[in-house]
Structure formats: structure tokens, C-alpha cells
Design a protein around this motif. Structure first.
Motif, short mmCIF file in Angstrom:
data_model
loop_
_atom_site.label_atom_id
_atom_site.label_comp_id
_atom_site.label_asym_id
_atom_site.label_seq_id
_atom_site.Cartn_x
_atom_site.Cartn_y
_atom_site.Cartn_z
N GLU A 1 -73.43 11.90 -54.01
CA GLU A 1 -74.50 12.85 -53.94
C GLU A 1 -75.67 12.10 -53.59
N LEU A 2 -76.27 12.46 -52.57
CA LEU A 2 -77.42 11.87 -51.93
C LEU A 2 -78.68 12.74 -51.69
N ARG A 3 -79.74 12.26 -51.85
CA ARG A 3 -81.17 13.08 -51.60
C ARG A 3 -82.06 12.18 -51.01
N VAL A 4 -83.21 12.53 -50.62
CA VAL A 4 -84.37 11.83 -50.02
C VAL A 4 -85.37 12.31 -50.83
N ALA A 5 -86.50 11.27 -51.35
CA ALA A 5 -87.48 11.64 -52.23
C ALA A 5 -88.71 10.91 -51.55
N ALA A 6 -89.79 11.68 -51.79
CA ALA A 6 -91.17 11.29 -51.41
C ALA A 6 -92.06 11.67 -52.63
N GLY A 7 -92.18 10.63 -53.62
CA GLY A 7 -92.82 10.91 -54.80
C GLY A 7 -92.15 11.99 -55.51
N ALA A 8 -92.63 13.03 -56.03
CA ALA A 8 -92.03 14.14 -56.63
C ALA A 8 -91.17 15.23 -55.73
N THR A 9 -91.30 15.01 -54.45
CA THR A 9 -90.66 15.76 -53.57
C THR A 9 -89.52 15.40 -53.25
N VAL A 10 -88.49 16.23 -53.40
CA VAL A 10 -86.99 15.84 -53.01
C VAL A 10 -86.43 16.90 -52.08
N SER A 11 -85.20 16.39 -51.42
CA SER A 11 -84.60 17.12 -50.42
C SER A 11 -83.43 17.76 -51.46
N PRO A 12 -83.03 18.93 -50.76
CA PRO A 12 -81.53 19.32 -51.36
C PRO A 12 -80.45 18.15 -51.40
N VAL A 13 -79.65 18.27 -51.99
CA VAL A 13 -78.44 17.36 -52.19
C VAL A 13 -77.56 17.31 -51.11
N VAL A 14 -77.20 16.19 -50.49
CA VAL A 14 -76.21 16.10 -49.28
C VAL A 14 -75.09 15.30 -50.00
N THR A 15 -73.71 15.72 -49.73
CA THR A 15 -72.66 14.96 -50.31
C THR A 15 -71.68 14.29 -49.13
N VAL A 16 -71.47 13.22 -49.34
CA VAL A 16 -70.85 12.48 -48.41
C VAL A 16 -69.68 11.82 -49.26
N THR A 17 -68.51 11.73 -48.86
CA THR A 17 -67.23 11.23 -49.35
C THR A 17 -67.01 9.88 -48.85
N VAL A 18 -66.56 9.10 -49.62
CA VAL A 18 -66.37 7.53 -49.33
C VAL A 18 -64.90 7.38 -49.43
N ASN A 19 -64.21 6.84 -48.63
CA ASN A 19 -62.72 6.51 -48.78
C ASN A 19 -62.27 5.39 -48.83
#
Length: 139
Positions: A121-139
């Protein structure tokens, strides 16, 4: 006659002056009670829109340590603002060594390699502002 006319003109000037001061008293009284004049709608303080971030992964599945891109758009953030990629690890968000700055058009892009196998589960943050979660599966 001359004195009467002069006296009449002076009296008219004095009444005009009093009338002007009488008109000012209510306005002064309204300011003295602490309320002040009501602001016009155009003068009301406009609140800036809250900052937002989006995030999108270039792929949904990768092999361990294979490079992928995370791109997105920032609104309400100044050009040059730093955004950092975060990963959820053991229930807490941890900053990864992947950051960049928002460009003039509000876009950003960064490259990252993930080594933790499974759903990330990944997201991008700038201070208190965060993006919605993006999911990437690693094999």
C-alpha cells in the motif's frame, strides 16, 4: 437688511453643519458597540480550497526491485512543494527514500523500486496532505 441676510446665511451654515454631525453620530455609535459594520459579501474572507494529491502507479504488479513510476497531480500546493512516497509497513505509514517536487502545472512523478513481496500500500504525502492509497503487488 444686510445684517439679517448675513445672519440668515450663518444660521443656515450652522444648521447644515449640525445636520452633518447628527448623521455621523449613529455611524460612530454603531462602531463603538464593538459590532462594527457588516462586511460586504465581496469583502468576506475567502477560505483557500484544501490541498489535494492524487497518485497513480504505472503498473499494478512488479517483480521485486523492478522499477515503477508513481505519478500524480497536486492542487492547492505551490510549485516546488516536496512530495514523498510512503509505504504502509506493519500498520504504520513509513516514508520511503523517494521524493520529488511539484512542477508549475501541479504534476509530479517519481521512480521507485519495491522489495517487500505481496501487496504494497503506497501513498504520496506533502505535510498533512496525503493521496488516496495505491496498491502494487510485488512478486
Amino acid at each position: 437688511m444686510r445684517n439679517t441676510r448675513r445672519h440668515s446665511l450663518l444660521r443656515t451654515a450652522a444648521v447644515s453643519a449640525l445636520a452633518g454631525s447628527v448623521l455621523l453620530i449613529p455611524a460612530t455609535a454603531a462602531l463603538a458597540d464593538g459590532r462594527g459594520p457588516e462586511p460586504l459579501p465581496a469583502q468576506a474572507a475567502a477560505k483557500p480550497a484544501p490541498a489535494t494529491l492524487t497518485a497513480k502507479a504505472s503498473v499494478s504488479h512488479v517483480r521485486a526491485w523492478q522499477e515503477l513510476r508513481i505519478t500524480g497531480k497536486a492542487t492547492g500546493l505551490k510549485a516546488g512543494s516536496k512530495v514523498t512516497l510512503q509505504q504502509k509497513q506493519r500498520g504504520a505509514w513509513k516514508a520511503l527514500p523517494a521524493s520529488t517536487v511539484v512542477n508549475k502545472s501541479g504534476s509530479y512523478g517519481l521512480r521507485v523500486k519495491l522489495g517487500i513481496k505481496g501487496k504494497n500500500e503506497l501513498r504520496v504525502a506533502a505535510g498533512a496532505t496525503v493521496s488516496p492509497v495505491v496498491t502494487v503487488t510485488v512478486n
